[in-house]
Design a protein around this motif. Sequence first.
Motif, mmCIF file in Angstrom:
data_model
loop_
_atom_site.group_PDB
_atom_site.id
_atom_site.type_symbol
_atom_site.label_atom_id
_atom_site.label_comp_id
_atom_site.label_asym_id
_atom_site.label_seq_id
_atom_site.Cartn_x
_atom_site.Cartn_y
_atom_site.Cartn_z
ATOM 1 N N ARG A 18 -7.381 9.514 9.979
ATOM 2 C CA ARG A 18 -7.469 9.725 8.537
ATOM 3 C C ARG A 18 -8.680 10.598 8.246
ATOM 4 N NH1 ARG A 18 -11.343 5.608 6.739
ATOM 5 N NH2 ARG A 18 -11.600 4.084 8.413
ATOM 6 N N LYS A 19 -8.655 11.286 7.137
ATOM 7 C CA LYS A 19 -9.805 12.095 6.749
ATOM 8 C C LYS A 19 -10.993 11.175 6.438
ATOM 9 C CE LYS A 19 -8.481 16.360 7.026
ATOM 10 N NZ LYS A 19 -8.415 17.255 5.869
ATOM 11 N N GLU A 20 -12.163 11.584 6.883
ATOM 12 C CA GLU A 20 -13.357 10.779 6.645
ATOM 13 C C GLU A 20 -13.564 10.605 5.146
ATOM 14 O OE1 GLU A 20 -17.750 11.788 7.778
ATOM 15 O OE2 GLU A 20 -16.735 10.957 9.541
ATOM 16 N N GLY A 21 -13.865 9.377 4.744
ATOM 17 C CA GLY A 21 -14.009 9.066 3.326
ATOM 18 C C GLY A 21 -12.744 8.489 2.723
ATOM 19 N N ARG A 22 -11.635 8.661 3.390
ATOM 20 C CA ARG A 22 -10.377 8.091 2.918
ATOM 21 C C ARG A 22 -10.345 6.613 3.290
ATOM 22 N NH1 ARG A 22 -6.404 10.014 -0.376
ATOM 23 N NH2 ARG A 22 -6.579 12.053 0.646
ATOM 24 N N PRO A 23 -10.035 5.709 2.346
ATOM 25 C CA PRO A 23 -10.022 4.282 2.689
ATOM 26 C C PRO A 23 -8.949 3.965 3.732
ATOM 27 C CG PRO A 23 -9.072 4.679 0.511
ATOM 28 C CD PRO A 23 -9.699 5.965 0.937
ATOM 29 N N ALA A 24 -9.238 2.950 4.525
ATOM 30 C CA ALA A 24 -8.305 2.588 5.591
ATOM 31 C C ALA A 24 -7.047 1.946 5.033
ATOM 32 C CB ALA A 24 -8.991 1.636 6.566
ATOM 33 N N GLY A 25 -7.164 1.255 3.910
ATOM 34 C CA GLY A 25 -6.020 0.536 3.359
ATOM 35 C C GLY A 25 -5.027 1.431 2.635
ATOM 36 N N ASP A 26 -3.855 0.863 2.361
ATOM 37 C CA ASP A 26 -2.778 1.518 1.621
ATOM 38 C C ASP A 26 -2.440 2.903 2.180
ATOM 39 O OD1 ASP A 26 -0.805 1.733 -0.304
ATOM 40 O OD2 ASP A 26 -2.161 2.657 -1.771
#
Length: 428
Positions: free
Chosen positions: A153-161
């Motif tokens: 995932r892109k850094e800063g993007r939350p892991a959830g949803d």
Amino acid sequence: MNRRTRRRTGRSRTVFRAFLATCLLAVTAGACGDARPQTLVVLGPWTGPEGKAFESMLHRLDDGTGKSYTYQGTRSLRETLGAQLEAGDPPDVAILNSVGELVEHARAGHLVPLDRAATARAFPPWAPRLDVDGGRRTYWVPLKVDLKSLVWRKEGRPAGDPKWCVGLASEATSGWPGTDWIEDILLHRSGPATYTQWATGQLPWRDPRVRKAWTTWAELLGDRDKASIDRSLTTSYVGPRGLLDSLRPRCTHEHQSAFIRYVYAHERVRVDPAAGYLGGRAEHDGAYEVAGDMAAVFSRDPAARALVDRLSGERARTLWRARAADGLQPFFPEATDPQPTDATGRRIAGILTGRARTLCFDASDVMPPGVRDAFHRAVLQYFGDPTGRRLDELLGQLDTVRTEAAEDATNATPGHLPESGVCAPPGG
């Protein structure tokens, strides 16, 4: 010309005449010496920058032994090797990522067992000892390896949803990114023992645990309209710039092997173990799916076995890492091996050689080629129509292919992959 020079020149001419006479006497037997260096051919899967880095390392292995090495890289490895074997002109060394294909080649007598030095670096799940014709031997050794149970995932993007990026196109092998999903889900929901039984054909495809892995994949991906399905079926697994860039803002997370880091070499990305995303059981969090590129000898020339020994050694691995660009530096199977220098590569290497408790070889690469190919096709069909009736039909077809493959193996030259060749602790 002084007296010392005349004596040295005379001795040189005498030696040359003796050599020439020996050659002339041996011509009829085809044994006349050839001053040209012997060239060994290595066939492998890497092209582009990957291929150039490997080839550069290969050329630097020349140490004055009189042998030279040439590399042939192709994206159609299976077809190329098959054509060369049929023509009676196989490469000296071939690098394959399918254990199922390697087992078939060993049964057919195409492979030469490795020397003791190389076998010391061959351990499960990368290269188990294979039972063929009543003897246990090692026929291949890993050159590089990859960790598969990862989410990007892109850094800063939350892991959830997560909104999942999916690209299933890969020329003749389209569908394998979907098989990775199903394999990873089964591994983390049901554990390494069940995974091993399934990968080796002992567990039916219609087993409820296997079926649940397919339906869990569909549930994780969520509802998709026809346009989204068609886009995933026709989008390459890497996309033009990586799926996180190519398909945004429609998706936020990507389930993909460690090799994809070269696409994001200059991006700020975060990579996490996949277990937390798959709804698995906590006791299986330490299990990871892996893949490898293994070198096997197809030539009776002892120099080919010596080359595999050198390719799998520390000097070759150090040279390979040095010649490869960031994002393309390979992973190696042991913590003491040279590892990537980029931050993402170091994190993945730490999981592979430190955090992981069990490594399980990619199940579709373990399966016989016919079963693997049917698995690829079934994934594409299920992705396009993820209904229960369609799934039951596809699993029934896969069970038929599995049964036929088992019968073929029974009728072939004896040889089987031990269970330790699928899942094992890191480092043997």
